[in-house]
Scaffold this active site. Sequence first.
Site, PDB file in Angstrom:
ATOM      1  N   SER A 158      36.617  29.365  58.234  1.00  0.00           N
ATOM      2  CA  SER A 158      36.431  28.371  57.178  1.00  0.00           C
ATOM      3  C   SER A 158      36.192  29.087  55.863  1.00  0.00           C
ATOM      4  CB  SER A 158      35.251  27.444  57.500  1.00  0.00           C
ATOM      5  OG  SER A 158      34.041  28.182  57.575  1.00  0.00           O
ATOM      6  N   ASP A 171      39.202  39.520  45.742  1.00  0.00           N
ATOM      7  CA  ASP A 171      38.169  39.146  46.725  1.00  0.00           C
ATOM      8  C   ASP A 171      38.294  40.013  47.981  1.00  0.00           C
ATOM      9  OD1 ASP A 171      35.946  37.815  47.572  1.00  0.00           O
ATOM     10  OD2 ASP A 171      37.024  36.088  48.358  1.00  0.00           O
TER      11      ASP A 171
END
Length: 873
Positions: free
Chosen positions: A521, A637
Site C-alpha cells: 500500500s 523517492d
Amino acid sequence: MRSAFLLSLFLLGLDLLFVSVSCGSSTEFVYPNFTASHLQFVDSSKGAFLLSPNSIFKAGLFSPVGDSSPDFYFSVVHIDSGSTIWSSNRDSPVSSSGKMILSPQGISIVEDGKGQKPVWSTPVLASPVHSLRLTDAGNLLLLDRLNASLWESFKFPTDTIVLGQTLPLRMSLSGSVSSYDFSTGDYKFVVTESDGLMQWKGQNYWKFRMHTRANVDSNFPVEYLTVTTTGLAFMGRNGTAVIIRVALPPSTDFRFAKMDYTGKFIINRFFGKELVTEFSGPMDPCQIPFACGKFGLCHLDNAAENKSCSCPDEMRPVADQKTCVPVSQSLSLPVSCEASNVSYLKLGSGVSYFSTHFSDPVEHGIELFACQDLCSKNCSCFGVFYENTSRSCYMVKDSFGSLSLVKNSPDNQDLIGYVKLSTRKQNGKPQDNQNRGSQFPVIALVLLPCTGFLLVIAIGLIWWRKCAVLRYSSIREKQAIRLGSFESGDLGSFHIPGLPQKFEFEELEQATDNFKLQIGSGGFGAVFKGTLPDETLVAVKKITNHGLHGRQEFCTEIAIIGNIRHTNLVKLRGFCARGRQLLLVYEYMNRGSLEKTLFSGSGPVLEWQERFDIALGTARGLAYLHSGCEQKIIHCDVKPENILLHDQFQPKISDFGLSKLLSQEESSLFTTMRGTRGYLAPEWITNTAISEKADVYSYGMVLLELVSGRKNCSFRSQSNSVTEENNQNQNNSSSTTTTNSGLVYFPLYALDMHEQGRYMELADPRLEGRVTSQEVGKLVRIALCCVHEEPALRPTMAAVVGMFEGSIPLGNPRMESLNFLRFYGLRFAESSMVQGQNEESENLGFHRRESSNSGGSRHSASYMASQEVSGPR
C-alpha cells in the site's frame, strides 16, 4: 647553425607524422580526436591501427570472413593465429566504412553515413581520455593524463579470456552465434561461488566439476577464474587458494579459454603454427543442449566423440534437420493456452533431458495428469518429464532443446518425457468435423427467412442504442475536460508513444479475485497480487487518490515506465483507465521489497554477496535513469520499500510516480517537497536546485541500511548497546553517536567508525563473521561519498557502479562535507527522547505540548524537516 636547427625541426615533424597513424600505419598508442575505419587502413595493415609492443596483438575494425563481408567489428586479434580475443560491437556490426572514434569521452563505434549515433560506446568515464593503448597481453586500455586506467577490455570480456586475464565471480562469457557471426548466442559460461556453470537460454546443462580433468583442491568460495602458464584455475581467498584447477603442460605460448559457439568450453594453445585444443567440455557431445536441434534425439556411437541424430517416435525431421515435428498433420507445436486443444506426445523410454539434472521439480507427489495440467495452463511450457517412483513433475519452459537417448540406464527408465502439442484446426473447423454429411434440414428453409427479418430489426435497435450511448459519452467527455475531472475520456487527450497493453477493469478484477490479496500500500492506493489468463503473475496497483497528484502520477508512470527497458527497473505490463477506476499492472516480484526482506526478521538473513548484488543492481538501475535514457529521470523517492526483489534477489527499482523528467542540459528547482523522511537530501529544504544527486544521497542512505541490516534511525539492541558503550569508554568515541537510551543514528555511527577504521562494527551482526572488514569498508566508503552535504561532491550513479565493479578507484569521504551528520544525530536523539516522553505522558493520561525551538541551525532544521515531511506517495 640555423640550417641544422631547421633540419632538426623537419625530422621531428616527419617523426610525429609517422607516429600519428593518420598515414595508415599501426602503433601502440592513439590519441583523442582520432578516427579510423577498415578501409582507411586496409592497404598498409589489413585494417589494424593499433599494435602491441611485442607485435603479437592488433586492434582495428575486422571481419571474421574477409574484406568482402558486410559485418565488421572493432576487435583485438592474435595476429599469428587469427583468433579474436575481444570485440566491442558484437551485436551491432558496421560496414567496411564504419568508424571507430576516439574522443576525450571514450570510444564510439558509428556506421558511416547514418549520423553520429554510436552503435557501441564505452561507459561514462571518471576523467577525460588522454590515450588509447594496446598492451602486450592483448588488453585495450583507455588512459588519463597520468597514465591511470579509465577503462580496459579485460574487464568486459566477450567469449574469451587470455593468459593473465581474470573472470570475476558472477561474470560470464557468452558464445557467439557462429564462427563468422559474433552476435551474442545462446550459450553462456558463468563463474559461481563453487563452480563454473554452463547455460543454454537460461537452463543449466554442465558444471566444470563434472569433467574428469577438473581437480577440486579446496572448498573456499570461488572469487575468479584465470588462465595461467600451467592451466586453468578457479581462485579464492584473495587469490591465495586454488579451488578448482585443470593442469596443462607448462607453456608461455598464446593460450586462451573460450565459450565456443558450439556449446563447448574449450582451452586452446597456439603451438607451432596451429591452434591445439588442450581441454574441452562437456566430453559427451549429447550433453550439449542443441546438439541435434529442437526435439532432436542424440545417440552416442561407439566412440564417445561421435554422435548421430534422429527424431523421436511419432516425429519427423524438417528440411533443415534442426527441428522435429509431429508426423500427424493434425498436431502442431502449442500456440494457445486452451487446455482443451492440448495433447501430449510421449517420448520413448531411456530418453533424458539435460535440464532435469540441474533443476528441481515444480511439484512433488502429484499424478501425471496433474503434471500435464500445470504445463497446459502455462504458455511458456513446452513439455514435461514425469518421474513415476517419486511422482515428481519437471517442466521444460521457454525453450526445448535436444534429447539424449541413454541405453541400459535404470535412472532414466523411470523418467518419461512428454512434448506439448496442440490440435490443429483446418478451415476454421476441427478435423473431426470435416467428414460430416452435408444434409440440410427442410425446416431450415422455412425458419431462415423469418429469422433473418427478426435479426435485421434487432441489429437496427442495437445500432440506434449504441449511437445514443456514444453521443452521451461524448457530452460527458467534454464536460470532464472542462471541469478538469479525471473521467474515462481524460486519457484520450494524452498521446503516449509505445503505450503498454490496456486492460479492461473486469479482466483485472478477475485476475485479482476481486482484489482479494493485498501485498502492499502507499499514499495513492493499494497493490494486489493477480494472475493473468496465461498464468503470468502480476502486481496490480489500484489508484484510490483521484486528486491532482493521483492523476499526475498515473500518467507519469505510464509515460516513463512504459517506454524504458532495464533489467533493474520494474516493467509496466499495462494499465486500465475506466471512469474513476485507475490501475497499473506491473510484473510481479516474488520476493517482495527490500524493506521486508532486510528488516522483517523473518526468513533467511541476506548474505553479504546478496547485499552486494542488490546494491550494485540498484546503482545500475539509477545510473540508467540518470544517464541512459533520452531524458534524464530523477526518481525522487529511493528507499528500501521501492526496491523490489525477484528471483536470486535480483533488485528492480519501482514506483516512478514521484520522478521528474529533465532534458540532459536542464536542471530544475522543484518547489514541492517529495520523498520519504530519512532518505531526503538536505537540498530539498534549503531552496537549492534539485538534481539527480538527490537520488545519490537517498541511495547512500539505503546502502548504509544494507550494511547494518536495520533502519538508519532506530533503537540499538541491548547487547549491541553494551558492546558499543564499552568500546566508547576504551576509545573515547564521539558522544553524538549513541545515547544512554540505546538510540543510534547509524550514518553518524558509520562516520565515526570510518574515521577509526573499525568497519566490522558496522556489519549486520547476523552475518556472524561471513564478511570481511575490507568488504564492509568498501560499501561504507561509497555510501559516505554519496551522502555528502554538497551535491557537487557526491559521485554520479555511473561512477558508483564503476566503484563497485572496480573500474573506478574508491572515493574518499570528505569530512568537512559530512559534519552535518553530527547535527542530524543530535536532533535524532533529542526528538526521540521527546517522543518517548510524550508517549509516556499519554500513557499516564497527560497531554504535553511541545515548545517551539526557534534557535535551530540550518542543519537542525534540515534534519527535522527530513524526519517530519513525507512527500506524496
